[in-house]
Structures are given as structure tokens and as C-alpha cells.
Design a protein around this motif. Structure first.
Motif, PDB file in Angstrom:
ATOM      1  N   ARG A 183       0.833  -1.204   0.000  1.00 14.80           N
ATOM      2  CA  ARG A 183       0.000   0.000   0.000  1.00 14.80           C
ATOM      3  C   ARG A 183       0.867   1.252   0.000  1.00 14.80           C
ATOM      4  NH1 ARG A 183      -4.358   1.902   4.516  1.00 14.80           N
ATOM      5  NH2 ARG A 183      -5.214   3.589   3.289  1.00 14.80           N
ATOM      6  N   LEU A 184       1.958   1.221   0.778  1.00 17.49           N
ATOM      7  CA  LEU A 184       2.874   2.351   0.814  1.00 17.49           C
ATOM      8  C   LEU A 184       3.457   2.615  -0.565  1.00 17.49           C
ATOM      9  CD1 LEU A 184       4.593   4.451   2.398  1.00 17.49           C
ATOM     10  CD2 LEU A 184       6.252   2.621   2.739  1.00 17.49           C
ATOM     11  N   ARG A 185       3.892   1.574  -1.242  1.00 15.63           N
ATOM     12  CA  ARG A 185       4.463   1.745  -2.597  1.00 15.63           C
ATOM     13  C   ARG A 185       3.423   2.263  -3.580  1.00 15.63           C
ATOM     14  NH1 ARG A 185       7.938  -3.645  -2.137  1.00 15.63           N
ATOM     15  NH2 ARG A 185       9.699  -2.743  -1.030  1.00 15.63           N
ATOM     16  N   ALA A 186       2.200   1.772  -3.479  1.00 16.81           N
ATOM     17  CA  ALA A 186       1.135   2.252  -4.372  1.00 16.81           C
ATOM     18  C   ALA A 186       0.840   3.726  -4.118  1.00 16.81           C
ATOM     19  CB  ALA A 186      -0.124   1.407  -4.183  1.00 16.81           C
ATOM     20  N   LEU A 187       0.831   4.137  -2.853  1.00 14.75           N
ATOM     21  CA  LEU A 187       0.586   5.550  -2.537  1.00 14.75           C
ATOM     22  C   LEU A 187       1.742   6.433  -3.000  1.00 14.75           C
ATOM     23  CD1 LEU A 187      -1.012   5.249   1.003  1.00 14.75           C
ATOM     24  CD2 LEU A 187      -2.135   6.013  -1.091  1.00 14.75           C
TER      25      LEU A 187
END
Length: 101
Positions: free
Chosen positions: A67-71
Motif C-alpha cells: 500500500r505504501l508503494r502504491a501511494l
């Protein structure tokens, strides 16, 4: 015609009061302190202080990382130009008034 009796009941139910919503105490929420903001890294790597066990499962940590990478990818896309170069050139050229006649 079976439903003609349900209409007055539905209208009557719409007039009901919600006392639980009227008794909400917002002053305690207004007086409450702000929550502590802590870095995520130590939380992901640390142990739960009360039990001594890791608070996160590997699957949960992996989902947080994804999720962090997608954000971060979304934020990078938002930092780019809003109008592409071709559209910007068309806008700078202006309106061709001869085409409108």
C-alpha cells in the motif's frame, strides 16, 4: 393494493426521533488531547511492549508495504504535469476565429 397500508407506517416511522443522537457529548471529544503521531518504521520493526510479541503478521506487513508503494507511485504521478505537451501547445495557439465563421 397490499402496500397501501405500508405507506402510512413508513411516513410515521420517518417522524421518529433519535434520542441516542441527541445525547452525544461532543465536549469530551473537544477536550481530548490529540493522538500521538509516531513514525511507522519503528512500529513495523518493533515489538509490542505489553506482550513482547510482534504486533504485525508478515502478511499484514507485506500489505502495508504494498500500500505504501502504491501511494508513493500515485503521489509521483500527481506531481507530474496536469496538461500534456500537445494540449498545452494547442491552448497556446489560441482559438482559430476563422474556423468559427
Amino acid at each position: 393494493m397490499k402496500f397501501k397500508y405500508l405507506i402510512p407506517l413508513a411516513l410515521l416511522a420517518a417522524c421518529a426521533e433519535f434520542p441516542a443522537l441527541d445525547r452525544v457529548d461532543v465536549t469530551s471529544a473537544e477536550r481530548a488531547p490529540y493522538p500521538a503521531i509516531i513514525p511507522l518504521g519503528p512500529v513495523l520493526a518493533g515489538l509490542d511492549q505489553t506482550s513482547g510479541q510482534s504486533p504485525l503478521t508478515p502478511e499484514f506487513a507485506a500489505s502495508l508495504t504494498a500500500r505504501l508503494r502504491a501511494l508513493q507511485a500515485r503521489a509521483a504521478r500527481l506531481r507530474g504535469p496536469v496538461i500534456d505537451g500537445t494540449t498545452r501547445a494547442r491552448m497556446r495557439a489560441g482559438v482559430n476565429s476563422t474556423a468559427l465563421q
